[in-house]
Design a protein around this motif. Structure first.
Motif, PDB file in Angstrom:
ATOM      1  N   ASP A  82       0.531  -1.344  -0.077  1.00 23.83           N
ATOM      2  CA  ASP A  82       0.048  -0.583  -0.555  1.00 23.83           C
ATOM      3  C   ASP A  82       0.850   1.453  -0.007  1.00 23.83           C
ATOM      4  O   ASP A  82       1.452   1.708   1.169  1.00 23.83           O
ATOM      5  N   LEU A  83       1.335   1.840  -0.516  1.00 22.34           N
ATOM      6  CA  LEU A  83       2.136   3.310  -1.475  1.00 22.34           C
ATOM      7  C   LEU A  83       1.602   4.248  -0.238  1.00 22.34           C
ATOM      8  O   LEU A  83       1.788   5.105  -0.080  1.00 22.34           O
ATOM      9  N   ALA A  84       0.476   4.280  -0.815  1.00 24.04           N
ATOM     10  CA  ALA A  84      -0.349   5.735   0.239  1.00 24.04           C
ATOM     11  C   ALA A  84      -0.193   5.856   1.173  1.00 24.04           C
ATOM     12  O   ALA A  84       0.091   6.452   1.840  1.00 24.04           O
ATOM     13  N   ALA A  85      -0.428   4.246   2.158  1.00 23.27           N
ATOM     14  CA  ALA A  85      -0.342   4.150   3.484  1.00 23.27           C
ATOM     15  C   ALA A  85       0.774   3.710   3.894  1.00 23.27           C
ATOM     16  O   ALA A  85       1.127   5.194   5.009  1.00 23.27           O
ATOM     17  N   THR A  86       2.305   3.885   3.476  1.00 18.55           N
ATOM     18  CA  THR A  86       3.537   3.983   3.676  1.00 18.55           C
ATOM     19  C   THR A  86       3.930   5.078   3.578  1.00 18.55           C
ATOM     20  O   THR A  86       5.067   5.302   4.486  1.00 18.55           O
ATOM     21  N   LYS A  87       3.493   5.700   2.871  1.00 17.23           N
ATOM     22  CA  LYS A  87       4.242   7.590   2.703  1.00 17.23           C
ATOM     23  C   LYS A  87       3.852   7.968   3.956  1.00 17.23           C
ATOM     24  O   LYS A  87       4.635   8.448   4.415  1.00 17.23           O
ATOM     25  N   GLN A  88       2.271   7.559   4.067  1.00 13.47           N
ATOM     26  CA  GLN A  88       1.879   8.811   5.806  1.00 13.47           C
ATOM     27  C   GLN A  88       2.206   7.956   6.478  1.00 13.47           C
ATOM     28  O   GLN A  88       2.791   9.519   7.200  1.00 13.47           O
ATOM     29  N   PHE A  89       2.625   6.916   6.539  1.00 14.12           N
ATOM     30  CA  PHE A  89       3.267   6.011   7.996  1.00 14.12           C
ATOM     31  C   PHE A  89       4.806   6.896   7.988  1.00 14.12           C
ATOM     32  O   PHE A  89       4.433   7.918   9.316  1.00 14.12           O
TER      33      PHE A  89
END
Length: 119
Positions: free
Chosen positions: A16-23
């Motif tokens: 999950d690229l978006a979740a990884t970036k946000q984290f």
């Protein structure tokens, strides 16, 4: 500065690229540069690198390399990781040189955090 024959860049898959970036932005204050919808890069984090969208992620159990963050306050770092969606998969334990815990970020990759003390 790039040094010949030294580690220079690391790439991780993520479910999950978006979740990884946000984290990573929230927990460690990372900034990213996107290169299309399936790749993002980070820099100035001790080692430059990136994340790419994939069906797999890296864990110690699957033979993946373990990258370890340093923290001056391991309990505060653990709290931020949990607050922003990380899962602690190995609670704080003592090892020669200090204390450490492992976590899984929202994209499925396992990392660890260590510190000299555990006040």
């Amino acid at each position: 500065m790039n040094k010949p024959e030294k580690l220079n860049y690391v790439e991780f898959s993520t479910k999950d690229l978006a979740a990884t970036k946000q984290f990573f932005a929230r927990v460690f204050a990372w900034a990213f540069v996107d290169y299309g919808p399936e790749y993002t890069a980070f820099s100035n984090q001790g080692l430059n690198g990136g994340f790419f969208q994939a069906d797999l992620a890296s864990t110690v159990a699957s033979g993946g390399a373990l990258l370890v963050f340093y923290s001056a306050d391991i309990k505060a770092t653990l709290a931020k990781i949990v607050q922003y969606g990380g899962v602690i998969n190995r609670p704080v334990f003592e090892f020669p040189g200090g204390y450490r815990f492992h976590f899984i970020e929202p994209g499925g990759n396992e990392f660890a955090v260590w510190s000299e003390g555990c006040a």
